[in-house]
Design an enzyme around this catalytic site. Structure first.
Site, short mmCIF file in Angstrom:
data_model
loop_
_atom_site.label_atom_id
_atom_site.label_comp_id
_atom_site.label_asym_id
_atom_site.label_seq_id
_atom_site.Cartn_x
_atom_site.Cartn_y
_atom_site.Cartn_z
N HIS A 1 46.44 30.59 44.95
CA HIS A 1 46.44 32.05 45.06
C HIS A 1 45.60 32.51 46.24
O HIS A 1 44.72 31.78 46.74
CB HIS A 1 45.90 32.68 43.77
CG HIS A 1 44.47 32.30 43.48
ND1 HIS A 1 43.40 32.92 44.09
CD2 HIS A 1 43.94 31.35 42.68
CE1 HIS A 1 42.28 32.39 43.66
NE2 HIS A 1 42.57 31.42 42.79
N GLU B 1 43.62 28.39 35.37
CA GLU B 1 42.48 27.68 35.94
C GLU B 1 41.59 27.13 34.82
O GLU B 1 41.62 27.62 33.69
CB GLU B 1 41.68 28.63 36.84
CG GLU B 1 40.46 28.03 37.54
CD GLU B 1 40.80 26.90 38.52
OE1 GLU B 1 41.24 25.83 38.03
OE2 GLU B 1 40.58 27.08 39.73
#
Length: 209
Positions: A23, A104
């Protein structure tokens, strides 16, 4: 049911054509804060990084992009990155899938702090982490080590059966590098993961683009 243990040195040639992208930058990335599973949006630099990767992907994939599966972590920062990438490629920004296994790793009680702030509170924990970062698990009920994360994401890669663009997190990419390139645990744990480039695996060969 516990995830299967992460295998090491898996074969890149077993993967379909794969693009693996982190990202774009967030303010917490810029400040060095442990983000983990906190929902932090990408910033203007992160949006520019996402658009850059989208343009590069459009160049790399061309018309073949329509045959790719697009898969993201369900976190806000990865989803916005995916939308920007797809828009830059001339594709419907919302036409992608998510997989919760790609979130994550959790830094537990350390999320939101910088390592310097953690060190001021828990100096011995930082020493322990540096001595074995891959297997170190921060304090907190939901905290994970990189080793635990690799076990969680390994099946996502193993299940890929068609060309795929995946947008996830630094921890996911570190896990991929250890699983599929034979990178040792210490190197994988400390490997910087750029946000303005992506990994492309094609015909068993990996490149940073």
């Amino acid at each position: 049911m516990q995830p299967a243990p992460a295998a090491s040195a898996l074969n890149l040639s077993d993967l379909p054509h794969l693009v693996l992208c982190r990202h774009g930058q967030t303010d917490w990335n810029a400040e060095g804060r442990l983000q983990g599973q906190e929902e932090i949006d990408i910033n203007e630099r992160g949006r520019a990084e996402a658009r850059r990767n989208g343009r590069r992907l459009a160049e790399r994939l061309g018309a073949a992009a329509s045959s790719f599966r697009f898969l993201a972590s369900p976190m806000r920062r990865t989803r916005e990155t995916m939308r920007l990438v797809r828009a830059e490629m001339g594709l419907d920004p919302e036409a992608y899938e998510t997989d919760p296994r790609l979130v994550e790793l959790s830094f537990g009680d350390w999320q939101g702090s910088t390592l310097q702030e953690v060190e001021a509170r828990e100096p011995t924990a930082i020493i322990e982490r540096e001595a074995g970062k891959w297997t170190f698990r921060p304090p907190g009920e939901r905290a994970e080590s990189y080793d635990m994360l690799a076990a969680r994401v390994a099946p996502v890669f193993a299940e890929l059966d068609r060309p795929t663009v995946m947008i996830a997190h630094g921890g996911t990419i570190r896990s991929f590098l250890k699983l599929y390139t034979g990178l040792d645990a210490a190197t994988a744990a400390h490997r910087p993961i750029p946000q303005d480039r992506f990994i492309e695996v094609e015909n068993g060969v990996m490149h940073w683009r």
